[in-house]
Design an enzyme around this catalytic site. Structure first.
Site, short mmCIF file in Angstrom:
data_model
loop_
_atom_site.label_atom_id
_atom_site.label_comp_id
_atom_site.label_asym_id
_atom_site.label_seq_id
_atom_site.Cartn_x
_atom_site.Cartn_y
_atom_site.Cartn_z
N ASN A 29 -56.02 39.46 157.96
CA ASN A 29 -54.52 39.76 157.83
C ASN A 29 -54.41 40.27 156.13
OD1 ASN A 29 -51.71 39.68 157.40
ND2 ASN A 29 -51.46 37.72 157.74
N TRP A 30 -54.13 41.37 155.86
CA TRP A 30 -54.15 41.79 154.48
C TRP A 30 -52.68 41.34 154.05
CZ3 TRP A 30 -55.69 47.81 154.26
CH2 TRP A 30 -57.17 48.00 154.78
N LYS A 31 -51.73 40.98 154.52
CA LYS A 31 -50.45 40.69 154.03
C LYS A 31 -49.80 41.73 153.49
CE LYS A 31 -51.59 35.71 154.65
NZ LYS A 31 -51.66 34.47 154.02
N GLU A 84 -45.43 32.68 157.19
CA GLU A 84 -44.57 33.37 156.07
C GLU A 84 -43.69 34.18 156.79
OE1 GLU A 84 -48.14 35.50 154.47
OE2 GLU A 84 -48.83 33.62 153.94
N GLU A 106 -52.70 28.10 162.35
CA GLU A 106 -52.69 28.33 161.06
C GLU A 106 -51.94 27.20 160.42
OE1 GLU A 106 -53.73 32.43 159.71
OE2 GLU A 106 -51.55 32.47 159.83
N GLY A 134 -53.55 29.78 151.82
CA GLY A 134 -53.68 30.37 150.47
C GLY A 134 -53.87 28.98 149.62
N SER A 171 -57.40 29.56 154.53
CA SER A 171 -58.32 29.35 153.38
C SER A 171 -59.93 29.49 154.13
CB SER A 171 -58.16 28.04 152.67
OG SER A 171 -57.06 28.10 152.17
N GLY A 200 -56.98 35.52 155.89
CA GLY A 200 -56.15 36.38 154.48
C GLY A 200 -56.72 36.90 153.48
P1 13P Z 1 -55.84 32.47 153.72
O1 13P Z 1 -56.82 32.83 154.41
O2 13P Z 1 -55.56 33.53 152.38
O3 13P Z 1 -55.48 31.29 153.63
O4 13P Z 1 -54.56 33.16 154.71
C1 13P Z 1 -54.56 32.63 156.21
C2 13P Z 1 -53.41 33.58 156.57
O5 13P Z 1 -52.35 33.40 156.34
C3 13P Z 1 -54.00 34.42 157.81
O6 13P Z 1 -52.96 34.97 158.45
#
Ligand code: 13P
Length: 253
Positions: free
Chosen positions: A9-11, A100, A170, A176, A216, A237
């Site tokens: 998930n690149w966000k 989010e 999650e 994050g 993470s 992420g």
């Molecule tokens: P991180 O891997 O950056 O903690 O993010 C996880 C996430 O929200 C994937 O959708």
């Protein structure tokens, strides 16, 4: 046998050219070292999707996901993208209900239920996200909290639709933050999610739904986090923005 999936998930990261370059790197690594039965999914921002979908059509194990969609199929919803639009460019998965989006865009259980249905109506696969905030984990109410998220946004579905789902657990306190759930915490919650599905839809269907862990996940901890029998892969992420890190996570599944 359930699908084994690692999804990146690149966000809201990667401009157009760097995004395509990242996919090229992932594809190159995938062709050099076959990821086996693992499905590798890239959830980019909307601007990349059509191009990545063309690129993915050349490789067996690479799939494309959107990070969101609107519950209606068309209409006066300025700035939105519908599930039929995603279908029209070859997208296969849609992330729904990421924490989010729940937090910053105030997406409600009811809205998420409609989005899940919209995605399934197009024969696309929802990656439905759930997970508790830190305060809920500290009060040991995480099982009740996550079960309620599932009941509220998924239990309007018929059994055939539930078979199509992917669920991503999650925990918000792990996203994050550099703090991952331990393999025991992940396995315990994944087993609880599967049990909750089984109570509503039966064991056979519950056993078919892949449940991914997110929060993470890094090359250094992925093997450990993925080790539980109910952990069918990851939603990644930050570490999905680098091809070597992402592929190291794919390898550890
Ligand atoms: P991180 O891997 O950056 O903690 O993010 C996880 C996430 O929200 C994937 O959708």
């Amino acid at each position: 046998m359930r699908d084994q999936i690692v999804a990146g998930n690149w966000k809201m990261n990667k401009d157009f050219d760097p995004g395509l370059l990242l996919v090229e790197e992932i594809q190159k690594m995938m062709s050099e070292e076959s990821p086996g039965a693992t499905k590798v999914v890239v959830a980019s921002p909307f601007i990349h999707l059509a191009r990545i979908s063309e690129m993915a059509s050349q490789s067996d194990a690479l799939y494309v996901a959107a990070q969101n969609c609107h519950p209606e199929s068309a209409g006066a919803y300025t700035g939105e993208i519908s599930a039929p639009m995603l279908k029209s460019i070859g997208v296969e998965y849609v992330i729904i209900g990421h924490s989010e989006r729940r937090e910053y865009f105030k997406e409600s259980h009811e809205l998420l239920a409609r989005k899940v249905k919209a995605v399934l109506d197009q024969d696309l696969i929802p990656i439905f996200c759930c997970g508790e905030p830190l305060a809920v984990r500290e009060s040991e109410q995480q099982g009740v909290f996550v079960n309620q998220q599932l009941s509220d946004s998924l239990f309007h579905l018929n059994p055939e639709s539930v078979r199509q789902l992917v669920i991503a657990y999650e925990p918000i306190w792990a996203i994050g933050t550099g703090k991952t759930a331990s393999s025991a915490q992940a396995q315990e919650m994944h087993a609880s999610i599967r049990q909750h599905l089984a109570e509503q839809y039966g064991k056979e269907i519950a056993n078919e739904v892949p449940i991914l862990y997110g929060g993470s996940c890094k090359p250094t901890n992925a093997e450990e986090v993925f080790s539980g029998p109910d952990v069918d892969g990851g939603l990644i992420g930050g570490a999905s923005l680098n091809a070597s890190d992402f592929m190291a996570i794919v390898r550890s599944l």
